[in-house]
Scaffold this motif. Structure first.
Motif, PDB file in Angstrom:
ATOM      1  N   VAL A  86       4.059  10.729  -1.152  1.00 49.48           N
ATOM      2  CA  VAL A  86       4.650  11.087  -2.439  1.00 49.48           C
ATOM      3  C   VAL A  86       6.093  11.554  -2.250  1.00 49.48           C
ATOM      4  O   VAL A  86       6.985  11.195  -3.031  1.00 49.48           O
ATOM      5  CB  VAL A  86       3.811  12.177  -3.133  1.00 49.48           C
ATOM      6  CG1 VAL A  86       4.499  12.666  -4.403  1.00 49.48           C
ATOM      7  CG2 VAL A  86       2.423  11.649  -3.458  1.00 49.48           C
ATOM      8  N   GLY A  87       6.346  12.353  -1.211  1.00 47.81           N
ATOM      9  CA  GLY A  87       7.698  12.843  -0.964  1.00 47.81           C
ATOM     10  C   GLY A  87       8.679  11.718  -0.693  1.00 47.81           C
ATOM     11  O   GLY A  87       9.801  11.708  -1.237  1.00 47.81           O
ATOM     12  N   SER A  88       8.278  10.760   0.138  1.00 48.54           N
ATOM     13  CA  SER A  88       9.172   9.641   0.433  1.00 48.54           C
ATOM     14  C   SER A  88       9.396   8.779  -0.805  1.00 48.54           C
ATOM     15  O   SER A  88      10.500   8.263  -1.030  1.00 48.54           O
ATOM     16  CB  SER A  88       8.604   8.793   1.571  1.00 48.54           C
ATOM     17  OG  SER A  88       7.337   8.263   1.230  1.00 48.54           O
ATOM     18  N   ALA A  89       8.356   8.621  -1.648  1.00 47.80           N
ATOM     19  CA  ALA A  89       8.524   7.831  -2.871  1.00 47.80           C
ATOM     20  C   ALA A  89       9.476   8.524  -3.847  1.00 47.80           C
ATOM     21  O   ALA A  89      10.287   7.869  -4.500  1.00 47.80           O
ATOM     22  CB  ALA A  89       7.164   7.596  -3.534  1.00 47.80           C
ATOM     23  N   LEU A  90       9.379   9.850  -3.945  1.00 49.98           N
ATOM     24  CA  LEU A  90      10.271  10.587  -4.842  1.00 49.98           C
ATOM     25  C   LEU A  90      11.729  10.456  -4.414  1.00 49.98           C
ATOM     26  O   LEU A  90      12.638  10.455  -5.262  1.00 49.98           O
ATOM     27  CB  LEU A  90       9.867  12.058  -4.887  1.00 49.98           C
ATOM     28  CG  LEU A  90       8.549  12.376  -5.603  1.00 49.98           C
ATOM     29  CD1 LEU A  90       8.225  13.860  -5.477  1.00 49.98           C
ATOM     30  CD2 LEU A  90       8.623  11.973  -7.070  1.00 49.98           C
ATOM     31  N   LEU A  91      11.976  10.356  -3.119  1.00 53.96           N
ATOM     32  CA  LEU A  91      13.342  10.193  -2.636  1.00 53.96           C
ATOM     33  C   LEU A  91      13.804   8.738  -2.698  1.00 53.96           C
ATOM     34  O   LEU A  91      14.942   8.446  -3.073  1.00 53.96           O
ATOM     35  CB  LEU A  91      13.454  10.714  -1.203  1.00 53.96           C
ATOM     36  CG  LEU A  91      13.348  12.225  -0.987  1.00 53.96           C
ATOM     37  CD1 LEU A  91      13.462  12.554   0.495  1.00 53.96           C
ATOM     38  CD2 LEU A  91      14.416  12.970  -1.773  1.00 53.96           C
ATOM     39  N   ALA A  92      12.921   7.820  -2.318  1.00 54.91           N
ATOM     40  CA  ALA A  92      13.332   6.421  -2.209  1.00 54.91           C
ATOM     41  C   ALA A  92      13.417   5.728  -3.560  1.00 54.91           C
ATOM     42  O   ALA A  92      14.226   4.808  -3.732  1.00 54.91           O
ATOM     43  CB  ALA A  92      12.356   5.664  -1.305  1.00 54.91           C
ATOM     44  N   ALA A  93      12.604   6.151  -4.534  1.00 54.79           N
ATOM     45  CA  ALA A  93      12.582   5.456  -5.824  1.00 54.79           C
ATOM     46  C   ALA A  93      13.936   5.504  -6.536  1.00 54.79           C
ATOM     47  O   ALA A  93      14.477   4.451  -6.912  1.00 54.79           O
ATOM     48  CB  ALA A  93      11.473   6.020  -6.711  1.00 54.79           C
ATOM     49  N   PRO A  94      14.530   6.691  -6.769  1.00 58.69           N
ATOM     50  CA  PRO A  94      15.841   6.683  -7.441  1.00 58.69           C
ATOM     51  C   PRO A  94      16.926   6.004  -6.616  1.00 58.69           C
ATOM     52  O   PRO A  94      17.802   5.333  -7.175  1.00 58.69           O
ATOM     53  CB  PRO A  94      16.137   8.172  -7.647  1.00 58.69           C
ATOM     54  CG  PRO A  94      15.263   8.902  -6.691  1.00 58.69           C
ATOM     55  CD  PRO A  94      14.050   8.070  -6.524  1.00 58.69           C
ATOM     56  N   LEU A  95      16.873   6.158  -5.285  1.00 60.91           N
ATOM     57  CA  LEU A  95      17.867   5.493  -4.449  1.00 60.91           C
ATOM     58  C   LEU A  95      17.722   3.971  -4.518  1.00 60.91           C
ATOM     59  O   LEU A  95      18.710   3.245  -4.647  1.00 60.91           O
ATOM     60  CB  LEU A  95      17.727   5.966  -3.001  1.00 60.91           C
ATOM     61  CG  LEU A  95      18.102   7.424  -2.716  1.00 60.91           C
ATOM     62  CD1 LEU A  95      17.785   7.777  -1.265  1.00 60.91           C
ATOM     63  CD2 LEU A  95      19.568   7.668  -3.008  1.00 60.91           C
ATOM     64  N   GLY A  96      16.489   3.483  -4.428  1.00 60.38           N
ATOM     65  CA  GLY A  96      16.256   2.042  -4.465  1.00 60.38           C
ATOM     66  C   GLY A  96      16.593   1.432  -5.809  1.00 60.38           C
ATOM     67  O   GLY A  96      17.236   0.371  -5.887  1.00 60.38           O
ATOM     68  N   ILE A  97      16.166   2.101  -6.895  1.00 61.38           N
ATOM     69  CA  ILE A  97      16.455   1.570  -8.229  1.00 61.38           C
ATOM     70  C   ILE A  97      17.953   1.626  -8.519  1.00 61.38           C
ATOM     71  O   ILE A  97      18.528   0.690  -9.083  1.00 61.38           O
ATOM     72  CB  ILE A  97      15.657   2.350  -9.288  1.00 61.38           C
ATOM     73  CG1 ILE A  97      14.156   2.106  -9.094  1.00 61.38           C
ATOM     74  CG2 ILE A  97      16.080   1.941 -10.692  1.00 61.38           C
ATOM     75  CD1 ILE A  97      13.275   2.948  -9.988  1.00 61.38           C
ATOM     76  N   GLY A  98      18.600   2.729  -8.129  1.00 60.69           N
ATOM     77  CA  GLY A  98      20.044   2.826  -8.311  1.00 60.69           C
ATOM     78  C   GLY A  98      20.794   1.758  -7.536  1.00 60.69           C
ATOM     79  O   GLY A  98      21.750   1.156  -8.051  1.00 60.69           O
ATOM     80  N   THR A  99      20.368   1.497  -6.305  1.00 58.68           N
ATOM     81  CA  THR A  99      21.000   0.445  -5.512  1.00 58.68           C
ATOM     82  C   THR A  99      20.793  -0.923  -6.146  1.00 58.68           C
ATOM     83  O   THR A  99      21.707  -1.761  -6.171  1.00 58.68           O
ATOM     84  CB  THR A  99      20.429   0.450  -4.085  1.00 58.68           C
ATOM     85  OG1 THR A  99      20.622   1.737  -3.491  1.00 58.68           O
ATOM     86  CG2 THR A  99      21.096  -0.608  -3.226  1.00 58.68           C
ATOM     87  N   ALA A 100      19.591  -1.161  -6.673  1.00 54.51           N
ATOM     88  CA  ALA A 100      19.308  -2.442  -7.315  1.00 54.51           C
ATOM     89  C   ALA A 100      20.187  -2.653  -8.542  1.00 54.51           C
ATOM     90  O   ALA A 100      20.701  -3.755  -8.770  1.00 54.51           O
ATOM     91  CB  ALA A 100      17.828  -2.502  -7.704  1.00 54.51           C
ATOM     92  N   ILE A 101      20.364  -1.603  -9.336  1.00 55.16           N
ATOM     93  CA  ILE A 101      21.220  -1.713 -10.518  1.00 55.16           C
ATOM     94  C   ILE A 101      22.672  -1.959 -10.110  1.00 55.16           C
ATOM     95  O   ILE A 101      23.383  -2.766 -10.725  1.00 55.16           O
ATOM     96  CB  ILE A 101      21.090  -0.444 -11.377  1.00 55.16           C
ATOM     97  CG1 ILE A 101      19.692  -0.364 -11.994  1.00 55.16           C
ATOM     98  CG2 ILE A 101      22.145  -0.422 -12.475  1.00 55.16           C
ATOM     99  CD1 ILE A 101      19.428   0.921 -12.739  1.00 55.16           C
ATOM    100  N   PHE A 102      23.125  -1.284  -9.065  1.00 58.38           N
ATOM    101  CA  PHE A 102      24.490  -1.506  -8.578  1.00 58.38           C
ATOM    102  C   PHE A 102      24.665  -2.953  -8.117  1.00 58.38           C
ATOM    103  O   PHE A 102      25.680  -3.590  -8.404  1.00 58.38           O
ATOM    104  CB  PHE A 102      24.794  -0.551  -7.431  1.00 58.38           C
ATOM    105  CG  PHE A 102      26.141  -0.772  -6.791  1.00 58.38           C
ATOM    106  CD1 PHE A 102      27.285  -0.228  -7.355  1.00 58.38           C
ATOM    107  CD2 PHE A 102      26.262  -1.526  -5.629  1.00 58.38           C
ATOM    108  CE1 PHE A 102      28.531  -0.442  -6.779  1.00 58.38           C
ATOM    109  CE2 PHE A 102      27.491  -1.741  -5.051  1.00 58.38           C
ATOM    110  CZ  PHE A 102      28.635  -1.193  -5.620  1.00 58.38           C
TER     111      PHE A 102
END
Length: 298
Positions: A86-102
């Motif tokens: 859960v901790g890794s998902a909470l960190l990776a989700a906004p980073l991954g989605i933000g990178t995808a949008i960029f």
């Protein structure tokens, strides 16, 4: 008109193709069922053959299978697996989605030429390399910054975050790219800013099911990761008191101890029970993905 010989050859090839595909699908199904049966039979033997209580196994906090009598409380392993996942998902989700949008909406040219190769490189790095980097760089940094031994749940979370980030990013890119261009143009034509269009149209509406699937797939990989987490988490059997406390996971417990047990013993079967828990969680992740996919198509 085609000759009878050509028709016969076409029918023969079609028949061979059907047989090959049927055999391949049957082998895949039988292999999956065999794996599930084998793990389930070994895992359930802990409770039916060795007399271990299911309640004790799931919520017990003492793990000493070699004692007399043996103690089989797997809660520290279960908690460790869920916390790092859960901790890794909470960190990776906004980073991954933000990178995808960029990569897709802000700067597609940089995304294709720079970010995409970087993501592919991260996917190809073996897990042992992530673990070794965490052991050599991350553990000393945490020890010098926060004290303690450095081996901790936080170290496992950070290593897993980097490991699942490419998975979440790649799937999020695909989800964002599937948003119809007409929706974005209509939003901009109505006076919405680019950020309002990205957040309200792309993220919250059109691509939300795909983004959720990306996060769940990342969590599935994190939950089943063994080697990298094993190298940095500390591998203790105590309930963690904080993110800086060492802990253990189901996968680490299995890989560290399976080779030191006797097949058929209570200790060995208890480790198979951990494997059964991992299998059940994987099936739950798959069901969640299928449910989200159906909701997204509705």
């Amino acid at each position: 008109m085609s000759s009878p010989t050509k028709q016969h050859d076409s029918w023969w090839k079609e028949g061979v193709g059907k047989v090959l595909t049927t055999v391949s699908a049957s082998i895949l199904i039988l292999t999956t069922l065999a794996i599930i049966y084998f793990i389930a039979s070994k895992g359930l033997a802990t409770f039916f053959s060795n007399g271990v209580s299911l309640v004790e196994f799931l919520i017990g906090t003492e793990w000493n299978p070699e004692g007399a009598p043996g103690q089989f409380g797997a809660l520290p392993f279960i908690l460790g697996s869920f916390i790092v996942t859960v901790g890794s998902a909470l960190l990776a989700a906004p980073l991954g989605i933000g990178t995808a949008i960029f990569m897709t909406e802000i700067s597609p040219r940089i995304g294709q030429k720079v970010m995409q190769p970087v993501i592919e490189l991260l996917v190809g790095i073996p897990s042992v390399v992530y673990g070794f980097i965490g052991l050599s760089v991350l553990i000393p940094f945490l020890r010098n910054s926060f004290g303690g031994v450095g081996f901790s749940i936080l170290a496992g979370i950070l290593v897993l975050t980097v490991m699942i980030l490419p998975t979440i990013t790649s799937l999020s890119v695909d989800a964002v790219k599937r948003v119809p261009r007409d929706l974005k143009e209509a939003s901009l034509a109505l006076g919405a800013t680019r950020w309002q269009t990205i957040w309200n149209i792309i993220v919250l509406r059109s691509s939300l099911p795909g983004l959720l699937m990306a996060i769940i797939l990342g969590m599935a990989r994190a939950f089943g990761e063994a080697l990298a987490v094993q190298m940095v988490i500390g591998n203790t059997t105590a309930i963690p008191k904080s993110l800086l406390s060492p802990s253990n996971t189901l996968t680490s417990g299995i890989t560290l101890n399976m080779g030191n047990t006797i097949p058929g013993s209570a200790y060995n079967n208890a480790l198979w029970s951990m494997g059964l828990l991992l299998l059940i969680m994987t099936l739950i992740f798959i069901l969640l993905i299928r449910w989200i996919s159906k909701r997204g198509q509705a």
